[in-house]
Write an enzyme that holds these catalytic residues in place. Structure first.
Site, PDB file in Angstrom:
ATOM      1  CB  CYS A 121      -0.968   0.008   1.176  1.00  0.00           C
ATOM      2  SG  CYS A 121      -0.211   0.228   2.806  1.00  0.00           S
ATOM      3  CG  HIS A 159      -4.365   0.898   3.999  1.00  0.00           C
ATOM      4  ND1 HIS A 159      -3.747   0.314   2.922  1.00  0.00           N
ATOM      5  CD2 HIS A 159      -5.449   1.550   3.491  1.00  0.00           C
ATOM      6  CE1 HIS A 159      -4.431   0.595   1.816  1.00  0.00           C
ATOM      7  NE2 HIS A 159      -5.462   1.344   2.135  1.00  0.00           N
ATOM      8  CG  ASP A 176      -6.858   2.111  -0.965  1.00  0.00           C
ATOM      9  OD1 ASP A 176      -5.786   1.644  -1.399  1.00  0.00           O
ATOM     10  OD2 ASP A 176      -7.229   2.009   0.223  1.00  0.00           O
TER      11      ASP A 176
END
Length: 314
Positions: A121, A159, A176
């Site tokens: 991420c 994250h 995202d």
């Protein structure tokens, strides 16, 4: 962190070794006499990086198979997110190949564009933020904690997600490209109703301390802190996930990418393809088969098949 391609968090965090409590996103709004309510550091005040240059933007767009949008609007953001998800794999191979993970925007972009790799991420959303800024979008980095087994929240800076401002007075949007099997479209950050997506029904709902919980089909995925962050804030989280024995990234290999008909995932020697909801699993017998799968399904040209390193922090 994209943590959800079918891998569980498993064991509890070993605080005596990886004590990140001082980073916990607690604001202490008048709370007294409460344990484990340690204040977090103040949000970073450093400015965002300068937008990447036009040549780099062009190369990035070519990497994901997209054309330069005429304007930085919501429609363009939807196209860019989908293109990124289908072109760039979510993968943790650097952890097991002994490669350093440096949270610097230029190096993150270089890994994806020049080295034709993916990442997890911090890398994927960190690089995507650079592309969006280069195209005229307003981007703010946000930290989140992922819900694990039994509803347990993961570490702070678990994250990274993106708040994106567009030039068409829509949004703001939650973009995202670094959470694995997740929403294909950006989500309206101020909308508290269900938002339909090809991957399910998503909802953002109020959580303690002004945070937001993101739900998919009624199941909580992560808790989002809306305060702005910069890349350097995520260094401890990235360090934890590439070194801690309690991080599933150190215990397994994963490389996963959205396709036009479903998803393809390579976990070690197990190749799983999902087409129109039908799942097919195949064990790859030889190193040549593994290397061919990385090349053909993910565009990764590796010299040797990655293997789980027993001590990735060494």
């Amino acid at each position: 962190m994209a943590h959800t391609v079918g891998v569980s968090r498993g064991r509890d965090i070993r605080q005596q070794t990886y004590d990140l409590r001082l980073m916990a996103p607690r604001r202490g709004r008048g709370q007294t006499g409460t344990m484990n309510q340690e204040p977090s550091p103040p949000p970073s005040t450093g400015g965002a990086p300068l937008p990447i240059g036009a040549d780099r933007v062009g190369a990035y767009l070519k990497r994901i198979g997209a054309v330069r949008p005429a304007r930085a609007d919501a429609a363009a953001l939807r196209v860019l997110q989908l293109r990124h998800l289908t072109a760039v794999p979510f993968e943790n191979l650097s952890v097991h190949l002994g490669e350093d993970i440096v949270l610097d925007e230029e190096r993150l972009v270089d890994k994806i564009v020049t080295s034709h790799r993916g990442g997890f991420c911090y890398e994927l959303n960190g690089a995507f933020a650079g592309l969006l800024r280069g195209l005229g979008f307003g981007v703010t980095l946000l930290q989140a904690r992922v819900f694990g087994d039994g509803g347990r929240l993961g570490i702070p800076y678990d994250h990274m997600a993106l708040r994106v401002e567009t030039d068409d007075d829509s949004g703001p949007w939650l973009a995202d490209v670094g959470f694995g099997d997740h929403a294909l479209r950006p989500l309206a950050l101020d909308d508290r109703t269900e938002q339909d997506d090809p991957c399910g029904a998503f909802r953002l709902q109020a959580a303690p301390e002004g945070d937001l919980d993101l739900l998919r089909d009624g199941s909580r995925r992560f808790r989002l802190d809306l305060r702005p962050r910069v890349l350097a804030d995520f260094r401890a989280g990235a360090w934890y996930h590439r070194t801690s024995p309690d991080s599933h990234f150190t215990r397994s290999l994963v490389c996963s990418r959205r396709t036009g008909t479903g998803r393809v995932t390579l976990s070690g020697r197990t190749l799983v393809t999902t087409v129109a909801g039908e799942r097919h699993k195949r064990v790859l017998d030889t190193d040549a088969d593994v290397l061919a799968a990385y090349r053909d399904h993910f565009g990764l040209r590796l010299a040797v098949p990655p293997v789980v390193r027993p001590n990735p922090n060494v």
